[in-house]
Structures are given as C-alpha cells and as structure tokens.
Design an enzyme around this catalytic site. Structure first.
Site, short mmCIF file in Angstrom:
data_model
loop_
_atom_site.label_atom_id
_atom_site.label_comp_id
_atom_site.label_asym_id
_atom_site.label_seq_id
_atom_site.Cartn_x
_atom_site.Cartn_y
_atom_site.Cartn_z
N ARG A 45 1.70 -39.98 20.41
CA ARG A 45 2.35 -40.62 21.79
C ARG A 45 3.54 -41.29 21.87
O ARG A 45 4.22 -41.22 22.85
CB ARG A 45 1.03 -41.59 22.13
CG ARG A 45 -0.44 -40.82 22.18
CD ARG A 45 -1.33 -41.78 22.74
NE ARG A 45 -1.57 -42.75 21.45
CZ ARG A 45 -2.05 -43.88 21.49
NH1 ARG A 45 -2.49 -44.38 22.71
NH2 ARG A 45 -2.13 -44.75 20.35
N ASN A 66 -4.50 -41.06 24.26
CA ASN A 66 -5.60 -40.23 23.44
C ASN A 66 -6.85 -40.29 24.13
O ASN A 66 -7.17 -40.89 24.93
CB ASN A 66 -5.72 -41.25 22.02
CG ASN A 66 -4.69 -41.09 20.96
OD1 ASN A 66 -3.93 -40.35 21.15
ND2 ASN A 66 -4.44 -42.14 20.27
#
Length: 119
Positions: A44, A62
C-alpha cells in the site's frame, strides 16, 4: 456519354471528430484488486508513492482475505500506467499472482484530491 460534374455541388471532405476518443483532460476511474503476497510487504505504501509520482488520485486498503483493493482516478494514460505498475511491479517484496480491474469509466471531475491508504 460523359456527364459533367456540377462543381458548385462538390464540397471538400469534412473532418469528423471521433466520438470514442477521450479529451486530453478527461478523468477516468477504475477499481482494482490485487492478489498474491501483497500484505506485510509495504504494498500500500509503495502504491501510494507510485500514484503520487504518476499523478493518480484514489485510495487503497488491505482486505480481510489478504488482497489489496482500491480505486484510481486520473487521465486515461495515467490510469493505464498505474494499472500496469499494480499488475507487474508492486512493492519490491510483493509477489503479484493476479490483478483484477474494472472497466475505465469517465468522470466529470475528480472525487479525490490525493491518493490515500484506508485502514
């Protein structure tokens, strides 16, 4: 017998703009989900950094099933570049097994000012 063409009725061909060609400043959006080893490898954070570098806005997060999903917004070229990065590069320690993208949809304007990480 040959007929003569009335030159007053002959017109030069007109250029027709392509209806399917997006304007240079047209904004597109696309959703994505990335499968593989993409959690616990700074995926990320690297995605946010790359989005900022390319100039794409949106978000990523996530999921409970071990994937990373999100949304992209930007010009068609920038969204395409980001999709390629998500599918083939990712973070240095990630292992991308599969990437799924929705169709690129045109938007009247951006919904996001930056690319964020959602938790």
């Amino acid at each position: 017998m040959m007929s003569q063409i009335d030159k007053s009725k002959v017109t030069a061909p007109r250029l027709v703009k392509s209806v399917n060609k997006p304007k240079a400043d047209q904004i597109f959006t696309c959703q994505f989900e990335i499968f593989g080893k993409v959690q616990g490898v700074y995926f990320r954070k690297h995605t946010q950094k790359k989005a900022k570098e390319i100039g794409v806005t949106g978000w990523c997060m996530n999921t409970r099933v071990g994937t990373v999903k999100g949304m992209l917004e930007g010009s068609l070229e920038k969204v395409t570049d980001m999709k390629y990065w998500l599918q083939h590069k990712g973070s240095p320690r990630s292992i991308i097994e599969k990437a799924i993208f929705s169709e690129n949809e045109p938007l009247p304007s951006n919904n996001f000012k930056l690319f964020s990480i959602r938790r």
